[in-house]
Design a protein around this motif. Structure first.
Motif, mmCIF file in Angstrom:
data_model
loop_
_atom_site.group_PDB
_atom_site.id
_atom_site.type_symbol
_atom_site.label_atom_id
_atom_site.label_comp_id
_atom_site.label_asym_id
_atom_site.label_seq_id
_atom_site.Cartn_x
_atom_site.Cartn_y
_atom_site.Cartn_z
ATOM 1 N N LEU A 94 29.793 23.175 1.243
ATOM 2 C CA LEU A 94 30.086 24.311 0.364
ATOM 3 C C LEU A 94 31.095 25.255 1.010
ATOM 4 O O LEU A 94 31.986 25.784 0.344
ATOM 5 C CB LEU A 94 28.810 25.080 0.038
ATOM 6 C CG LEU A 94 27.810 24.437 -0.924
ATOM 7 C CD1 LEU A 94 26.528 25.259 -0.986
ATOM 8 C CD2 LEU A 94 28.396 24.283 -2.317
ATOM 9 N N SER A 95 30.956 25.466 2.318
ATOM 10 C CA SER A 95 31.832 26.412 3.023
ATOM 11 C C SER A 95 33.287 25.958 3.046
ATOM 12 O O SER A 95 34.193 26.761 3.290
ATOM 13 C CB SER A 95 31.334 26.639 4.456
ATOM 14 O OG SER A 95 31.526 25.486 5.253
ATOM 15 N N LYS A 96 33.518 24.685 2.796
ATOM 16 C CA LYS A 96 34.889 24.173 2.759
ATOM 17 C C LYS A 96 35.510 24.313 1.367
ATOM 18 O O LYS A 96 36.729 24.374 1.231
ATOM 19 C CB LYS A 96 34.914 22.706 3.204
ATOM 20 C CG LYS A 96 34.548 22.529 4.673
ATOM 21 C CD LYS A 96 34.403 21.067 5.042
ATOM 22 C CE LYS A 96 33.997 20.933 6.510
ATOM 23 N NZ LYS A 96 33.745 19.525 6.879
ATOM 24 N N LYS A 97 34.656 24.360 0.366
ATOM 25 C CA LYS A 97 35.149 24.461 -1.012
ATOM 26 C C LYS A 97 35.081 25.886 -1.554
ATOM 27 O O LYS A 97 35.875 26.278 -2.412
ATOM 28 C CB LYS A 97 34.328 23.533 -1.907
ATOM 29 C CG LYS A 97 34.773 23.516 -3.361
ATOM 30 C CD LYS A 97 33.965 22.523 -4.178
ATOM 31 C CE LYS A 97 34.396 22.537 -5.641
ATOM 32 N NZ LYS A 97 33.611 21.588 -6.466
ATOM 33 N N TYR A 98 34.108 26.669 -1.073
ATOM 34 C CA TYR A 98 33.868 28.029 -1.557
ATOM 35 C C TYR A 98 33.901 29.023 -0.396
ATOM 36 O O TYR A 98 33.855 28.632 0.769
ATOM 37 C CB TYR A 98 32.480 28.128 -2.214
ATOM 38 C CG TYR A 98 32.230 27.214 -3.374
ATOM 39 C CD1 TYR A 98 32.448 27.633 -4.691
ATOM 40 C CD2 TYR A 98 31.743 25.920 -3.170
ATOM 41 C CE1 TYR A 98 32.188 26.786 -5.766
ATOM 42 C CE2 TYR A 98 31.481 25.071 -4.243
ATOM 43 C CZ TYR A 98 31.708 25.505 -5.531
ATOM 44 O OH TYR A 98 31.447 24.676 -6.596
ATOM 45 N N HIS A 99 33.973 30.293 -0.750
ATOM 46 C CA HIS A 99 33.734 31.351 0.230
ATOM 47 C C HIS A 99 32.234 31.629 0.183
ATOM 48 O O HIS A 99 31.718 32.123 -0.820
ATOM 49 C CB HIS A 99 34.532 32.605 -0.132
ATOM 50 C CG HIS A 99 34.267 33.764 0.767
ATOM 51 N ND1 HIS A 99 34.497 35.073 0.387
ATOM 52 C CD2 HIS A 99 33.777 33.832 2.033
ATOM 53 C CE1 HIS A 99 34.165 35.880 1.371
ATOM 54 N NE2 HIS A 99 33.730 35.153 2.383
ATOM 55 N N VAL A 100 31.514 31.281 1.241
ATOM 56 C CA VAL A 100 30.060 31.387 1.258
ATOM 57 C C VAL A 100 29.611 32.646 1.989
ATOM 58 O O VAL A 100 30.006 32.894 3.136
ATOM 59 C CB VAL A 100 29.419 30.149 1.917
ATOM 60 C CG1 VAL A 100 27.899 30.306 1.983
ATOM 61 C CG2 VAL A 100 29.777 28.882 1.138
ATOM 62 N N LYS A 101 28.799 33.430 1.306
ATOM 63 C CA LYS A 101 28.164 34.598 1.915
ATOM 64 C C LYS A 101 26.657 34.352 1.957
ATOM 65 O O LYS A 101 26.096 33.770 1.030
ATOM 66 C CB LYS A 101 28.409 35.861 1.087
ATOM 67 C CG LYS A 101 29.844 36.320 0.992
ATOM 68 C CD LYS A 101 29.905 37.565 0.112
ATOM 69 C CE LYS A 101 31.334 38.047 -0.108
ATOM 70 N NZ LYS A 101 31.366 39.229 -1.018
ATOM 71 N N ILE A 102 26.035 34.802 3.019
ATOM 72 C CA ILE A 102 24.577 34.770 3.096
ATOM 73 C C ILE A 102 24.077 36.186 2.897
ATOM 74 O O ILE A 102 24.567 37.122 3.545
ATOM 75 C CB ILE A 102 24.106 34.207 4.449
ATOM 76 C CG1 ILE A 102 24.477 32.731 4.548
ATOM 77 C CG2 ILE A 102 22.602 34.396 4.623
ATOM 78 C CD1 ILE A 102 24.158 32.101 5.873
ATOM 79 N N CYS A 103 23.137 36.353 2.001
ATOM 80 C CA CYS A 103 22.610 37.688 1.713
ATOM 81 C C CYS A 103 21.087 37.642 1.740
ATOM 82 O O CYS A 103 20.471 36.886 0.987
ATOM 83 C CB CYS A 103 23.095 38.180 0.353
ATOM 84 S SG CYS A 103 22.527 39.849 -0.051
ATOM 85 N N SER A 104 20.495 38.466 2.605
ATOM 86 C CA SER A 104 19.051 38.446 2.776
ATOM 87 C C SER A 104 18.509 39.859 2.881
ATOM 88 O O SER A 104 19.190 40.766 3.371
ATOM 89 C CB SER A 104 18.693 37.659 4.048
ATOM 90 O OG SER A 104 17.293 37.567 4.208
ATOM 91 N N VAL A 105 17.286 40.031 2.418
ATOM 92 C CA VAL A 105 16.589 41.320 2.563
ATOM 93 C C VAL A 105 15.724 41.237 3.809
ATOM 94 O O VAL A 105 14.975 40.266 3.992
ATOM 95 C CB VAL A 105 15.719 41.611 1.319
ATOM 96 C CG1 VAL A 105 14.907 42.885 1.521
ATOM 97 C CG2 VAL A 105 16.595 41.721 0.076
ATOM 98 N N HIS A 106 15.831 42.255 4.667
ATOM 99 C CA HIS A 106 15.086 42.212 5.931
ATOM 100 C C HIS A 106 14.876 43.634 6.454
ATOM 101 O O HIS A 106 15.654 44.541 6.137
ATOM 102 C CB HIS A 106 15.848 41.387 6.966
ATOM 103 C CG HIS A 106 15.019 40.918 8.112
ATOM 104 N ND1 HIS A 106 14.229 39.794 8.040
ATOM 105 C CD2 HIS A 106 14.833 41.430 9.347
ATOM 106 C CE1 HIS A 106 13.603 39.635 9.191
ATOM 107 N NE2 HIS A 106 13.951 40.612 9.996
#
Length: 206
Positions: A94-106
């Motif tokens: 996915l990171s090669k085809k899209y701009h991937v962000k990780i979003c988490s609540v912590h």
């Protein structure tokens, strides 16, 4: 070097952005909490299942819930936490085809542990693309920019998205356990899909 950076920036802007959740989406967080719970309570005959509500009701004893929430920030939790099967491979693609962000609540005080774990598990995701929302601020991810969102919690996929993927077959994200307002939104929306696992994510997006 300057030209290369300009090309990289332009590529990011051209790609669609995917926002990916962590707990119970990328990683087996609840299963990890459940195993620690069994050890701390001396329980041997309980088996993990997904038929529980978001606050663990139906999976662990109610007097342990506060402790379970604390465990999300402890080192022994991150020492055991693992990515779901195929998550690494699919995320890398996915990171090669899209701009991937990780979003988490912590929780703020242990955010550094979650970031360190993510950097170790997914080294191809840069730290600037890891977004941590303070637990105290709630679970609204609608202000995080992105075309697609993948999350296990229905309230987290709200917002203006091209595609919303509700991850996992947990009891808490099934239609019958949504709030009245969420059921209406789910019914009228034509951009919400379900993915039981990361192989399904792969078939949808790659």
């Amino acid at each position: 070097m300057a030209k290369t950076k300009d090309i990289q920036r332009r590529d990011i802007h051209m790609k669609k952005t995917i926002i990916v959740d962590v707990d119970s989406t990328l990683a087996n967080s609840t299963e990890t909490i459940f195993e620690i719970y069994k050890e701390e309570k001396g329980i041997k005959n309980k088996i993990y299942h997904r038929n529980y509500l978001w606050n663990f009701k139906g999976l662990i004893e109610e007097d342990y819930i506060e402790r379970a929430l604390e465990l999300f920030g402890e080192e022994k939790f991150f020492d055991r936490l693992q990515l779901y099967p195929n998550a690494y491979r699919v995320m890398e693609k996915l990171s090669k085809k899209y701009h991937v962000k990780i979003c988490s609540v912590h929780r703020k005080e242990t955010t550094h542990r979650k970031i360190a774990w993510l950097r170790k598990q997914l080294p191809f995701i840069t730290e600037k693309d890891i977004i941590i929302i303070p637990y105290e601020d709630g679970f609204d991810k609608s202000k995080v920019e992105g075309n697609i969102i993948i999350d296990d919690k229905f309230s987290c996929i709200k917002g203006d998205r091209e595609l919303k993927i509700l991850f996992g077959d947990y009891a808490y994200n099934k239609y019958e356990n949504l709030t009245k307002e969420e059921k209406i939104e789910y019914t009228i929306s034509n951009n919400i899909l379900r993915a039981e696992n990361w192989l399904v994510i792969e078939s949808m997006l790659l």
